[in-house]
Design an enzyme around this catalytic site. Structure first.
Site, short mmCIF file in Angstrom:
data_model
loop_
_atom_site.label_atom_id
_atom_site.label_comp_id
_atom_site.label_asym_id
_atom_site.label_seq_id
_atom_site.Cartn_x
_atom_site.Cartn_y
_atom_site.Cartn_z
N SER A 122 8.72 17.81 18.16
CA SER A 122 8.99 16.27 18.39
C SER A 122 7.27 15.41 18.96
O SER A 122 5.96 15.63 18.61
CB SER A 122 9.81 15.63 18.33
OG SER A 122 9.48 14.39 18.06
N ALA A 123 8.09 14.82 20.58
CA ALA A 123 7.10 14.18 21.11
C ALA A 123 5.59 15.37 20.96
O ALA A 123 4.27 14.40 21.44
CB ALA A 123 7.18 12.59 21.98
N GLU A 194 11.46 18.19 9.01
CA GLU A 194 12.64 19.25 10.40
C GLU A 194 12.51 20.15 9.82
O GLU A 194 13.50 20.65 8.64
CB GLU A 194 13.54 18.26 10.79
CG GLU A 194 13.32 16.68 11.14
CD GLU A 194 14.42 16.08 11.35
OE1 GLU A 194 15.70 16.27 10.67
OE2 GLU A 194 14.35 14.56 12.42
#
Lengths: 235, 235
Positions: A122-123, A194
């Site tokens: 993610s980040a 995802e």
């Protein structure tokens, strides 16, 4: 030399933290007894400790120890000495701000380019691209720059989401947002759903996981690439 | 002195541009023959002209002429001379960047605080708050600051969206994002659902439209306020 996993998410629906990718992590970190965890995408203090425990719980299943960068006196040295690095998700603005504030952007780029195995989710994946300008996060803090680690010659859009054709919401779809990005930026963007990740190994950039990814290039119609596709021609 | 409409969106599902709020706009701009339109939230060039035409089409129904700020040689003077101002939606980063680049932040704040009627929708509403740190937009450009017009003592979250309890997507909900904001910022945030707006008139800040709004204050549970509620105590 580079060996990087750039994952859309840490967790897929209905399974535990990192569970969907754990077999691959066992192989990826097979020669690494301990990894350095960067929890900076979350607020500081107790959040860092708790977050590191979450990472440790997953990695203990593959016999890898996890140590939070916040427990080192000198985070630059911690990065230099790390045998493997994992940057978790949260808010990309907070993460990049902390990396700049602690003078860690250059050293992180350097060690990963020189072969320290790196996992981002993610980040932690967003920062692998050229800039963080394709994050989905809320800009809750003003960082000194949107420039990222530039480990790959494009931008990442994690948690990529297809338009909901039944939605009555008038906010922009993800695809519209990335098209807007291309009015002001020229690099490609990989929309990683995802459960998908990129494995960057030397000059190879392979799409992994069960799903296809969506590629956005400036002045081209977006297109799908299947898992197993080599993306090293993109720039 | 202040007279401002801060709308969540320009368009609600199944109706045309500004249609849902047009009766109120007729009253709001009843003494205004021509308004200044700020199309900066969209890319430049032909986009500005097309966008201004869209605004003109809606405002012609209430006999108000619309002139785009990009058609003036001196945009600062255009703002000073405007009888009314409308800033449309698009990307908040692009919008605030153009306002800073053209030195328009101060003058816009000044004229609106001194009574020039102002309508904002979406990005044009985001900039009415203290900062743009609660925008939903993608940070496709790096502006010189996230500070906004500070016309109200809180932040706006337009297009506010309730969590979808059936979603299998692991990205953050809007509520989670705003909670993250409050780890680093103290001002309240008003989540304005599509079809809601705030009418700021002197010291009064009234919630209008058919829906309730969601208020987020630091270290408090989020709560709903009904349409017609006076929000001037929030800060």
């Amino acid at each position: 030399m580079k060996n990087i996993l750039i994952a859309s998410t840490s967790t897929i629906h209905g399974s535990s933290y990192l569970e969907y990718i754990l077999d691959d992590l066992a192989t990826f970190f097979k020669d690494t007894e301990e990894i350095l965890f960067i929890p900076y995408a979350r607020p500081g203090g107790i959040f860092y400790d708790d977050y590191t425990k979450t990472a440790q719980k997953a990695f203990s299943k593959i016999n890898v120890r996890v140590k939070g960068i916040h427990t080192f006196e000198n985070p630059i040295e911690a990065i230099r000495n790390a045998k493997g690095i994992f940057t978790g998700g949260g808010n990309t603005f907070i993460l990049i701000n902390m990396l700049y504030k602690n003078n860690l952007v250059e050293v992180l780029r350097e060690v990963v380019n020189n072969g320290t195995h790196y996992l981002g989710t993610s980040a932690g994946s967003n920062i692998c691209g050229l800039t963080i300008r394709t994050t989905n996060d809320m800009p809750i803090i003003y960082p000194p720059s949107f420039d990222a680690l530039k480990l790959v010659p494009f931008n990442i859009n994690p948690h990529y989401l297809d338009p909901d054709i039944n939605s009555k919401h008038m906010g922009e779809t993800r695809e519209t947002r990335i098209k807007e990005f291309h009015n002001f930026n020229t690099q490609p963007v990989i929309g990683l759903r995802e459960g998908s990740w990129l494995h960057v190994k030397n000059d190879s950039i392979l799409l992994k996981g069960k799903l296809s990814a969506r590629v956005f290039e400036v002045e081209k119609a977006p297109y799908e690439v299947e898992s197993g596709t080599e993306l090293n021609g993109l720039k």
